[in-house]
Write an enzyme that holds these catalytic residues in place. Structure first.
Site, short mmCIF file in Angstrom:
data_model
loop_
_atom_site.label_atom_id
_atom_site.label_comp_id
_atom_site.label_asym_id
_atom_site.label_seq_id
_atom_site.Cartn_x
_atom_site.Cartn_y
_atom_site.Cartn_z
N ASP A 1 1.83 -8.52 10.44
CA ASP A 1 2.77 -7.57 11.02
C ASP A 1 4.15 -8.21 10.96
O ASP A 1 4.46 -9.11 11.74
CB ASP A 1 2.35 -7.27 12.46
CG ASP A 1 3.26 -6.24 13.10
OD1 ASP A 1 4.21 -5.78 12.42
OD2 ASP A 1 3.04 -5.91 14.28
N ILE B 1 11.42 9.98 -4.11
CA ILE B 1 10.42 9.19 -4.84
C ILE B 1 9.13 9.99 -5.00
O ILE B 1 8.64 10.58 -4.04
CB ILE B 1 10.12 7.88 -4.09
CG1 ILE B 1 11.41 7.10 -3.85
CG2 ILE B 1 9.12 7.02 -4.85
CD1 ILE B 1 11.22 5.80 -3.10
N SER C 1 2.54 6.53 2.71
CA SER C 1 3.99 6.61 2.57
C SER C 1 4.48 7.80 3.38
O SER C 1 4.08 8.93 3.12
CB SER C 1 4.39 6.80 1.11
OG SER C 1 4.11 5.64 0.37
N ARG D 1 -1.79 -3.12 7.58
CA ARG D 1 -3.18 -2.76 7.85
C ARG D 1 -4.09 -3.17 6.69
O ARG D 1 -3.62 -3.55 5.62
CB ARG D 1 -3.29 -1.25 8.05
CG ARG D 1 -2.59 -0.77 9.31
CD ARG D 1 -2.64 0.74 9.43
NE ARG D 1 -1.61 1.39 8.63
CZ ARG D 1 -1.57 2.71 8.40
NH1 ARG D 1 -2.53 3.48 8.86
NH2 ARG D 1 -0.59 3.23 7.69
N TYR E 1 19.24 0.82 5.50
CA TYR E 1 19.32 0.16 4.20
C TYR E 1 20.56 -0.74 4.13
O TYR E 1 20.53 -1.79 3.51
CB TYR E 1 19.33 1.18 3.07
CG TYR E 1 17.97 1.82 2.90
CD1 TYR E 1 16.95 1.15 2.25
CD2 TYR E 1 17.69 3.07 3.44
CE1 TYR E 1 15.70 1.70 2.11
CE2 TYR E 1 16.44 3.64 3.31
CZ TYR E 1 15.45 2.96 2.64
OH TYR E 1 14.20 3.51 2.51
N THR F 1 0.81 -1.22 0.00
CA THR F 1 0.00 0.00 0.00
C THR F 1 0.85 1.27 0.00
O THR F 1 0.31 2.37 -0.06
CB THR F 1 -0.97 0.04 1.21
OG1 THR F 1 -0.19 -0.13 2.40
CG2 THR F 1 -2.01 -1.05 1.11
N GLY F 2 2.15 1.12 0.05
CA GLY F 2 3.02 2.29 -0.08
C GLY F 2 3.15 2.65 -1.55
O GLY F 2 2.78 1.86 -2.42
#
Ligand SMILES: *[C@@H]1O[C@H](CO)[C@@H](O)[C@H](O)[C@H]1NC(C)=O
Ligand SMILES: *[C@@H]1O[C@H](CO)[C@@H](O)[C@H](O)[C@H]1NC(C)=O
Ligand SMILES: *[C@@H]1O[C@H](CO)[C@@H](O)[C@H](O)[C@H]1NC(C)=O
Ligand SMILES: CC(=O)N[C@H]1CO[C@H](CO)[C@@H](O)[C@@H]1O
Ligand SMILES: CC(=O)N[C@H]1CO[C@H](CO)[C@@H](O)[C@@H]1O
Length: 372
Positions: A60, A187, A194, A42, A163, A13-14
């Site tokens: 999760d 981005i 996000s 979620r 990262y 969903t991001g």
């Protein structure tokens, strides 16, 4: 169907995740047809294009039992994992632990089947993260820095960076899995989920300005106003992910991912002003820099009012707003420009026009009812 391509997109969903799912479901997707499992912590948000996934699942990733209960039954089915999840913690150390735990949990839950077909792919922004990490850590600019244009074989900078931790997790499984690493710039895309979504943040600031009859000001310095920056359209990012997944040559390699062009923030501000319908205010730095972070501190209520009045998707200012990080970037003294020559040498030619990208995604955010 032994060779079917079955993807798990974690963080679907991001803004990156949605586009990866959509790129995989495109009829012309390389390595397709793909079955796509989209995973999020979620439930599916109202604006989510449900055709982007075949199955929407929730778990999760911080909780191994929950992750394992959901993923273990799918483990002999999934062939590729696309990692687009982020769980923003209090600080970079927190992010390192949380994020590597999430990735480790997902890999462990899928591990029984991980064989030569399996693939883990994730994105990773080194410089941006280094800066934010440094910022989080010391609270002030002046971090060690490479010379732009940044390329993939530059050494890691000595700041905590989640990262790097993710990359190390994947590398520790290198005997069992293949992977590619994708390193975007700023981005641009569309999601209400996000945290680091600069466009939503800028749109929210513009709406607050309109609401309060205040000028839409630039919060960066003269250097970034006048010098070049690049950005990454989530469509290019998604295209590179799919390309990386199906091209053997890309195995176990890291690639920068930008639109392939550059712009100045002065020019881009003009575009933003047109799109948001606010007056263009030239940079006036005679009396120091305008502090957006300070300005936005108590604007949560104003944003809630705007959301209420315009019937927007419920989203709190704190949920989207990466004001600190973005303002920090806008005040840097180097050009945020990455080289795309490694990608091209390896055969990836995706690109976008950054100005068109920004206009496109602002339109999309409106369509999705995330901004007015
Ligand atoms: C996870 O599951 C195991 C085995 O069923 C159990 O012993 C453990 O307590 C669980 N952990 C959590 C955090 O629920
Ligand atoms: C994960 O779940 C599978 C299937 O439900 C189970 O067999 C396995 O023991 C679990 N793994 C761990 C480490 O708990
Ligand atoms: C491109 O790769 C280099 C080397 O890893 C890195 O420093 C730079 O940050 C990358 N570009 C971006 C935008 O992350
Ligand atoms: C590099 C790093 O910090 N890795 C950590 C990731 O999370 C696991 C589990 O919490 C830690 O053990 C690692 O040290
Ligand atoms: C100008 C520039 O950034 N060149 C780089 C192109 O990519 C290769 C491979 O990543 C680098 O070694 C070059 O320095």
């Amino acid at each position: 169907m032994a060779n079917a391509s079955v993807a798990l997109v974690v963080g679907v969903t991001g803004m990156a995740g949605i586009n990866i799912a959509q790129a995989l479901k495109s009829p012309t997707a390389q390595g397709g047809p793909w079955t796509v499992y989209g995973a999020a912590r979620r439930a599916m948000p109202t604006w989510f294009p449900s055709s982007a996934v075949d199955h929407f699942i929730t778990f999760d990733a911080v909780d191994f039992n929950d992750t394992n209960a959901t993923l273990a039954p799918l483990s002999n089915h999934i062939t590729h994992v696309f990692w687009a999840a982020i769980n923003v913690g209090r600080d970079q150390e927190d992010n390192i632990i949380t994020n590597s735990t999430m990735l480790t949990n997902v890999i462990k839950a899928l591990m029984p089947i991980i064989g030569p077909l399996s693939y883990v792919i994730f994105r990773y922004k080194r410089v941006l993260r280094n800066i934010l990490a440094h910022f989080n850590f010391l609270g002030q600019p002046g971090a060690a820095q490479h010379e732009p244009p940044f390329h993939e074989d530059m050494a890691r900078l000595p700041h905590p960076n989640f990262y790097h931790a993710l990359e190390d997790v994947v590398k520790s499984y290198a005997s069992d899995i293949r992977y590619t690493i994708h390193r975007p710039s700023i981005i641009v895309g569309a999601s209400s989920r996000s945290v680091y979504n600069a466009l939503v943040m800028l749109a929210a600031y513009a709406e607050i300005c309109k609401y309060q009859n205040a000028p839409f000001r630039f919060f960066g310095n003269r250097y970034t106003w006048e010098h070049f920056s690049d950005m990454t359209d989530t469509r290019v990012l998604a295209e590179q992910h799919v390309w990386g997944a199906v091209n053997k040559k890309a195995n176990n390699q890291a690639f920068n991912c930008t639109n392939g062009d550059v712009f100045t923030w002065k020019k881009m501000r003009g575009v933003l002003c047109e799109e948001f319908g606010v007056e263009f205010v030239p940079l006036d730095d005679k009396d120091g820099l305008f502090d957006l972070v300070d300005e936005m501190k108590d604007k949560g209520k104003v944003w809630n009012q705007i959301v209420e009045e315009k019937g927007l998707v419920k989203m709190k200012l704190e949920e989207i707003a990466c004001f600190i990080g973005f303002q920090y970037l806008m005040r840097s003294d180097f050009q945020l420009v990455s080289s795309m020559n490694k990608s091209k040498e390896f055969g990836f030619f995706g690109y976008a026009d950054s100005i068109k990208s920004v206009r496109f995604w602002i339109g999309k955010l409106r369509e999705m009812n995330i901004i007015p």
